[in-house]
Design a protein around this motif. Structure first.
Motif, short mmCIF file in Angstrom:
data_model
loop_
_atom_site.label_atom_id
_atom_site.label_comp_id
_atom_site.label_asym_id
_atom_site.label_seq_id
_atom_site.Cartn_x
_atom_site.Cartn_y
_atom_site.Cartn_z
N THR A 1 41.55 33.28 32.18
CA THR A 1 41.24 33.94 32.82
C THR A 1 39.79 34.16 32.31
O THR A 1 38.61 33.44 32.91
N LEU B 1 40.50 49.00 33.58
CA LEU B 1 39.46 49.55 34.55
C LEU B 1 39.62 51.44 33.68
O LEU B 1 40.39 51.81 34.26
N GLN C 1 38.04 33.84 37.17
CA GLN C 1 37.57 32.81 36.82
C GLN C 1 36.75 31.94 38.01
O GLN C 1 37.08 30.40 37.72
N PHE D 1 31.84 40.77 40.32
CA PHE D 1 33.65 40.61 40.22
C PHE D 1 34.50 41.47 39.63
O PHE D 1 34.02 41.60 38.53
#
Ligand code: SAM
Length: 191
Positions: free
Chosen positions: A119, A106, A84, A52
């Protein structure tokens, strides 16, 4: 001298210890795809990897890394969705033996797009609901960036409050370094 493992090495060591070929695993934050590739190799082509990330760029980078690697990666399923949503994406009966959440931003990307406690904890709950007894979730907590400290505290508190009869929870951290090196939280379902 053989140095003690850093956080990333230790996180992979934990997964290697508890995940077998053919298992189902989750990468909650695929990013540049290093962990996804590691998991894909760990479970092999008989296993399944669900990955994800909220950034399309991360999904592309991960896809490219998998394609460039000398492995069959048809068992890796990437979702441009937040972790989430794990509970709604995974098949209801999926049994997961390992998961990794590498928190923060990132590397090489937009530093504003970070993981957030609310989340992240939802994602952890989603993983826990699919975790096998003996299965393990590892969280690599980077917290030196703006917003990182808040997430660190809340994720730490969430993990520390998991009931001991059902979960063993550890923290692996270097405590004498001048900067804020990442640390590892490991959650194993024990009953
Ligand atoms: N595991 C990656 C690797 O091996 O290169 C590094 C991950 S990087 C530290 C953190 C990633 O989390 C970023 O790519 C960011 O887009 C992603 N992220 C942020 N919020 C997210 C969310 N709610 N669900 C999934 N990914 C998220």
């Amino acid at each position: 001298m053989k140095k003690m493992q850093n956080a990333l090495e230790f996180s992979h060591q934990l997964l290697s210890n508890h995940v077998n070929a053919g298992d189902t695993v989750i990468d909650g934050t695929v990013g540049n795809g290093h962990d996804t590739l590691f998991l894909a190799q760990l479970v092999g082509s008989r296993g399944t990897v669900y990955g994800f990330d909220i950034q399309e760029r991360a999904i592309q980078q991960t896809q490219e890394r998998l394609t460039a690697a000398p492995i069959n990666h048809t068992h890796v399923h990437l979702f441009n969705r937040g972790h989430q949503e794990i509970a709604s994406v995974l098949p209801p009966m999926a049994q997961v033996s390992g998961a990794i959440f590498n928190l923060g931003y990132l590397p090489g990307g937009n530093k504003q797009l970070i993981t957030h406690a609310e989340t992240t904890i939802q994602g952890l709950r989603g993983c826990i609901s699919h975790l096998t007894v003996g299965g393990i979730i590892v969280i690599v907590v980077y917290y030196g960036h703006p917003g990182g400290q808040t997430e660190k505290n809340q994720v730490d508190n969430f993990c520390a409050a998991l009931p001991q009869k059902q979960f063993a929870v550890l923290k692996y951290e270097f405590i004498n370094q001048v900067h804020q090196p990442p640390f590892v939280l490991g959650i194993q379902k024990v009953s």
